[in-house]
Design a protein around this motif. Structure first.
Motif, PDB file in Angstrom:
ATOM      1  N   UNK A 205      13.479   0.560 -13.785  1.00 17.83           N
ATOM      2  CA  UNK A 205      12.374   1.435 -14.174  1.00 17.83           C
ATOM      3  C   UNK A 205      11.452   1.710 -12.997  1.00 17.83           C
ATOM      4  N   UNK A 206      10.777   2.859 -13.102  1.00 13.78           N
ATOM      5  CA  UNK A 206       9.741   3.263 -12.154  1.00 13.78           C
ATOM      6  C   UNK A 206       8.492   3.529 -12.972  1.00 13.78           C
ATOM      7  N   UNK A 207       7.375   3.004 -12.521  1.00 14.02           N
ATOM      8  CA  UNK A 207       6.149   3.067 -13.303  1.00 14.02           C
ATOM      9  C   UNK A 207       4.985   3.538 -12.444  1.00 14.02           C
ATOM     10  N   UNK A 208       4.201   4.453 -12.998  1.00 14.52           N
ATOM     11  CA  UNK A 208       2.906   4.796 -12.419  1.00 14.52           C
ATOM     12  C   UNK A 208       1.844   4.015 -13.172  1.00 14.52           C
ATOM     13  N   UNK A 209       0.995   3.318 -12.447  1.00 10.46           N
ATOM     14  CA  UNK A 209      -0.058   2.553 -13.115  1.00 10.46           C
ATOM     15  C   UNK A 209      -1.224   2.339 -12.170  1.00 10.46           C
ATOM     16  N   UNK A 210      -2.414   2.150 -12.745  1.00 11.58           N
ATOM     17  CA  UNK A 210      -3.600   1.760 -11.988  1.00 11.58           C
ATOM     18  C   UNK A 210      -3.993   0.322 -12.303  1.00 11.58           C
ATOM     19  N   UNK A 211      -3.432  -0.232 -13.381  1.00  5.52           N
ATOM     20  CA  UNK A 211      -3.936  -1.508 -13.884  1.00  5.52           C
ATOM     21  C   UNK A 211      -3.379  -2.699 -13.122  1.00  5.52           C
ATOM     22  N   UNK A 212      -4.292  -3.536 -12.654  1.00  4.41           N
ATOM     23  CA  UNK A 212      -3.925  -4.688 -11.845  1.00  4.41           C
ATOM     24  C   UNK A 212      -2.953  -5.609 -12.572  1.00  4.41           C
ATOM     25  N   UNK A 213      -3.228  -5.920 -13.845  1.00  9.10           N
ATOM     26  CA  UNK A 213      -2.360  -6.844 -14.577  1.00  9.10           C
ATOM     27  C   UNK A 213      -0.961  -6.258 -14.754  1.00  9.10           C
ATOM     28  N   UNK A 214      -0.885  -4.946 -14.950  1.00  8.25           N
ATOM     29  CA  UNK A 214       0.417  -4.307 -15.134  1.00  8.25           C
ATOM     30  C   UNK A 214       1.232  -4.363 -13.852  1.00  8.25           C
ATOM     31  N   UNK A 215       0.575  -4.157 -12.718  1.00 10.51           N
ATOM     32  CA  UNK A 215       1.272  -4.261 -11.434  1.00 10.51           C
ATOM     33  C   UNK A 215       1.792  -5.683 -11.237  1.00 10.51           C
ATOM     34  N   UNK A 216       0.925  -6.648 -11.463  1.00 14.09           N
ATOM     35  CA  UNK A 216       1.297  -8.047 -11.221  1.00 14.09           C
ATOM     36  C   UNK A 216       2.422  -8.516 -12.156  1.00 14.09           C
ATOM     37  N   UNK A 217       2.405  -8.060 -13.411  1.00 18.12           N
ATOM     38  CA  UNK A 217       3.302  -8.623 -14.412  1.00 18.12           C
ATOM     39  C   UNK A 217       4.592  -7.832 -14.598  1.00 18.12           C
ATOM     40  N   UNK A 218       4.647  -6.603 -14.114  1.00 18.49           N
ATOM     41  CA  UNK A 218       5.842  -5.794 -14.393  1.00 18.49           C
ATOM     42  C   UNK A 218       6.539  -5.262 -13.152  1.00 18.49           C
ATOM     43  N   UNK A 219       5.909  -5.333 -11.986  1.00 21.09           N
ATOM     44  CA  UNK A 219       6.512  -4.743 -10.787  1.00 21.09           C
ATOM     45  C   UNK A 219       7.149  -5.804  -9.896  1.00 21.09           C
ATOM     46  N   UNK A 220       8.266  -5.449  -9.301  1.00 19.61           N
ATOM     47  CA  UNK A 220       8.861  -6.250  -8.233  1.00 19.61           C
ATOM     48  C   UNK A 220       8.532  -5.638  -6.876  1.00 19.61           C
ATOM     49  N   UNK A 221       8.498  -4.306  -6.842  1.00 17.89           N
ATOM     50  CA  UNK A 221       8.203  -3.590  -5.607  1.00 17.89           C
ATOM     51  C   UNK A 221       7.147  -2.532  -5.875  1.00 17.89           C
ATOM     52  N   UNK A 222       6.348  -2.262  -4.861  1.00 17.21           N
ATOM     53  CA  UNK A 222       5.222  -1.339  -4.996  1.00 17.21           C
ATOM     54  C   UNK A 222       5.266  -0.334  -3.855  1.00 17.21           C
ATOM     55  N   UNK A 223       5.031   0.933  -4.180  1.00 18.24           N
ATOM     56  CA  UNK A 223       4.812   1.922  -3.127  1.00 18.24           C
ATOM     57  C   UNK A 223       3.427   2.519  -3.333  1.00 18.24           C
ATOM     58  N   UNK A 224       2.746   2.788  -2.228  1.00 17.46           N
ATOM     59  CA  UNK A 224       1.393   3.328  -2.274  1.00 17.46           C
ATOM     60  C   UNK A 224       1.425   4.770  -1.806  1.00 17.46           C
ATOM     61  N   UNK A 225       1.002   5.661  -2.688  1.00 18.08           N
ATOM     62  CA  UNK A 225       1.036   7.088  -2.411  1.00 18.08           C
ATOM     63  C   UNK A 225      -0.375   7.590  -2.147  1.00 18.08           C
ATOM     64  N   UNK A 226      -0.529   8.312  -1.036  1.00 14.42           N
ATOM     65  CA  UNK A 226      -1.835   8.878  -0.711  1.00 14.42           C
ATOM     66  C   UNK A 226      -1.649  10.102   0.169  1.00 14.42           C
ATOM     67  N   UNK A 227      -2.371  11.170  -0.156  1.00 12.14           N
ATOM     68  CA  UNK A 227      -2.320  12.424   0.586  1.00 12.14           C
ATOM     69  C   UNK A 227      -0.882  12.939   0.720  1.00 12.14           C
ATOM     70  N   UNK A 228      -0.128  12.801  -0.378  1.00 11.25           N
ATOM     71  CA  UNK A 228       1.206  13.368  -0.432  1.00 11.25           C
ATOM     72  C   UNK A 228       2.292  12.586   0.265  1.00 11.25           C
ATOM     73  N   UNK A 229       1.959  11.418   0.799  1.00  7.58           N
ATOM     74  CA  UNK A 229       2.937  10.620   1.529  1.00  7.58           C
ATOM     75  C   UNK A 229       2.922   9.166   1.069  1.00  7.58           C
ATOM     76  N   UNK A 230       4.042   8.492   1.276  1.00  3.98           N
ATOM     77  CA  UNK A 230       4.097   7.061   1.011  1.00  3.98           C
ATOM     78  C   UNK A 230       3.489   6.349   2.217  1.00  3.98           C
ATOM     79  N   UNK A 231       2.314   5.737   2.005  1.00  2.35           N
ATOM     80  CA  UNK A 231       1.575   5.123   3.100  1.00  2.35           C
ATOM     81  C   UNK A 231       1.929   3.650   3.309  1.00  2.35           C
ATOM     82  N   UNK A 232       2.498   3.017   2.254  1.00  2.00           N
ATOM     83  CA  UNK A 232       2.818   1.589   2.346  1.00  2.00           C
ATOM     84  C   UNK A 232       3.806   1.249   1.261  1.00  2.00           C
ATOM     85  N   UNK A 233       4.671   0.270   1.515  1.00  9.63           N
ATOM     86  CA  UNK A 233       5.554  -0.260   0.476  1.00  9.63           C
ATOM     87  C   UNK A 233       5.821  -1.731   0.757  1.00  9.63           C
TER      88      UNK A 233
END
Length: 263
Positions: A205-233
């Motif tokens: 699955x791929x998830x868009x979320x802002x919630x800290x608990x959701x990121x911590x409890x459901x994600x294995x990998x994170x990508x950070x999107x800003x200004x149309x580009x992936x700035x960090x993963x």
């Protein structure tokens, strides 16, 4: 980041504008089998746009999408992907005039020749899987926000016995815990992981979320999107230990930093 599993979806050079606003700017992204990915970043940076392009609901202005190694040629109503892609929308997107059972089974009622009794059995199995047995005859207005979210989960993972190739292999979640209280959020977060580990759910699955608990409890990998580009993963542990200024500002909620505040 290396992966041992096959690539289910690949985005190559994806760009998308709305009017004069460049939302996505040459995005490259691979989604691998068994991956639990969270897309994070400030509001209005194209996170949901990526989900809609992945789902085939939105046509990019430039770039290519590959599904199981095959270039996607159809879009929106003409889509012919080799695997099923389910999507859970932020507001659950249920039809108010239909019962829960009719909502969950909508695609089968509309696009299959299965007997109604067979569809009802499939729907009831999925409702039980998401912890909502016996509510098929209710209407969305009779349900809490968390229950409506779970109904939309059941719809997203519903198989089609007539066309097993289109059974969902990946789920796209758009803000699955938005607007829910902390307890209801925990129920949804647990369910997302349960569906990943359950044979009747989806392992990817791929998830868009802002919630800290959701990121911590459901994600294995994170990508950070800003200004149309992936700035960090990175993996979820690195997300909270990185010294990347953009990521640190996002989680601190500070107005001072590289992320520009839109008034």
């Amino acid at each position: 980041m290396p992966h041992d599993f096959e690539t289910l979806i690949e985005l190559r050079g994806i760009s998308k504008s709305f009017g004069n606003n460049l939302i996505l700017d040459g995005i490259d992204l691979n989604i691998h089998q068994g991956q639990a990915m969270a897309i994070i970043g400030p509001s209005g940076t194209g996170k949901s746009t990526i989900l809609r392009i992945l789902a085939g609901l939105l046509i990019p202005d430039a770039g290519e999408v590959y599904i199981n190694g095959l270039k996607r040629k159809g879009w929106v109503d003409d889509i012919r992907d080799p695997i099923g892609i389910g999507m859970v929308f932020q507001n659950a997107a249920l039809f108010d005039s239909l019962t829960v059972r009719e909502n969950v089974g909508f695609s089968l009622y509309q696009h299959s020749k299965l007997p109604a009794r067979t569809i009802q059995k499939l729907v009831d199995e999925k409702l039980e899987m998401v912890g909502l047995p016996g509510i098929g005859d209710r209407f969305p207005a009779e349900l809490s926000g968390g229950m409506r979210k779970r109904v939309s989960f059941a719809r997203a993972i519903l198989p089609n016995p007539e066309n097993p190739a289109h059974n969902p292999e990946i789920i796209l979640y758009d803000e699955p815990t938005a607007g829910l209280d902390p307890i209801a959020s925990t129920v949804i977060e647990d369910l997302i992981r349960d569906l990943q580990n359950n044979g009747g759910g989806c392992k990817t699955y791929v998830m868009v979320t802002h919630q800290d608990s959701t990121i911590r409890r459901t994600a294995d990998e994170v990508i950070f999107l800003y200004q149309g580009k992936i700035k960090w993963s990175g993996d979820v542990e690195q997300t909270y230990s990185t010294d990347n200024a953009i990521v640190r500002q996002f989680f601190s909620g500070s107005v001072d930093g590289p992320i520009k505040i839109l008034n």
